[in-house]
Write a protein that holds these residues in place. Structure first.
Motif, short mmCIF file in Angstrom:
data_model
loop_
_atom_site.label_atom_id
_atom_site.label_comp_id
_atom_site.label_asym_id
_atom_site.label_seq_id
_atom_site.Cartn_x
_atom_site.Cartn_y
_atom_site.Cartn_z
N LEU A 88 2.00 -4.87 5.33
CA LEU A 88 0.58 -4.83 5.65
C LEU A 88 0.26 -6.22 6.20
O LEU A 88 0.50 -7.23 5.53
CB LEU A 88 -0.26 -4.55 4.41
N THR A 144 4.96 4.71 2.18
CA THR A 144 4.83 3.31 1.78
C THR A 144 5.37 2.45 2.92
O THR A 144 6.58 2.34 3.10
CB THR A 144 5.62 3.02 0.49
N VAL A 152 0.83 -1.20 0.00
CA VAL A 152 0.00 0.00 0.00
C VAL A 152 0.87 1.25 0.00
O VAL A 152 2.03 1.22 0.42
CB VAL A 152 -0.96 0.04 1.22
N LYS A 153 0.28 2.32 -0.48
CA LYS A 153 0.93 3.62 -0.50
C LYS A 153 -0.09 4.61 0.05
O LYS A 153 -1.15 4.79 -0.55
CB LYS A 153 1.33 3.96 -1.93
#
Length: 156
Positions: free
Chosen positions: A104, A100, A89-90
């Motif tokens: 996750l 970033t 994810v960003k």
């Protein structure tokens, strides 16, 4: 301020750029030293080179991140973690400012955690994770550091 600024990475190191005015940022973007009047050259950031002479790979884990990935695999095998992914994810923190996170992690209880692996903290990295924790409260943010044979954690 119009257009896009190209600021050398070294010019921002150790500075709190979040409180800088547009004029201060423009001054950082001006090339240092002599420059030909008829050839405009953009200010370029120097590439970081590791001590062993190899180039950094942007999508590859470093050794500490690989060690933490093995730790997460162990937690997954033990049933505490359902799944994890690397740099998946960003998160947008501000206009043209992103974070970033390293991992996750989906926990067994259904919670989603963001894990950041650090050997040491740079000021801008600590600010980014704190800002992200405030902006995205539905994630649990955790920093992890390998210290004397174990993982030391800090929650945000």
């Amino acid at each position: 301020m119009s257009g896009t600024l190209s600021i050398p990475a070294g010019a921002l190191r150790g500075r709190d750029f979040s409180k800088m005015t547009a004029a201060q940022l423009e001054a950082l973007a001006k090339p240092q030293g002599r420059q030909s009047a008829d050839i405009a050259q953009p200010a370029m950031a120097k590439a970081r080179m590791p001590r062993n002479g190899r180039t950094y790979e942007t999508d590859a884990m470093n050794q500490t991140e690989e060690r933490y990935a093995r730790h997460l695999d162990g937690l997954k095998h033990a049933g505490k973690v359902v799944a994890w992914t690397y740099e998946a994810v960003k998160l947008r923190l501000a206009n043209r400012t992103f974070y970033t996170p390293d991992f996750l992690v989906v926990m067994a209880d259904g919670g989603i955690e963001i894990h950041e692996v650090k050997g040491h903290w740079e000021d801008d990295a600590r600010v980014k994770i704190k800002v992200a924790a405030r902006m995205y409260p539905w994630f649990h943010f955790r920093a992890v550091k390998w210290v004397r044979g174990g993982w030391e954690t800090e929650d945000f």
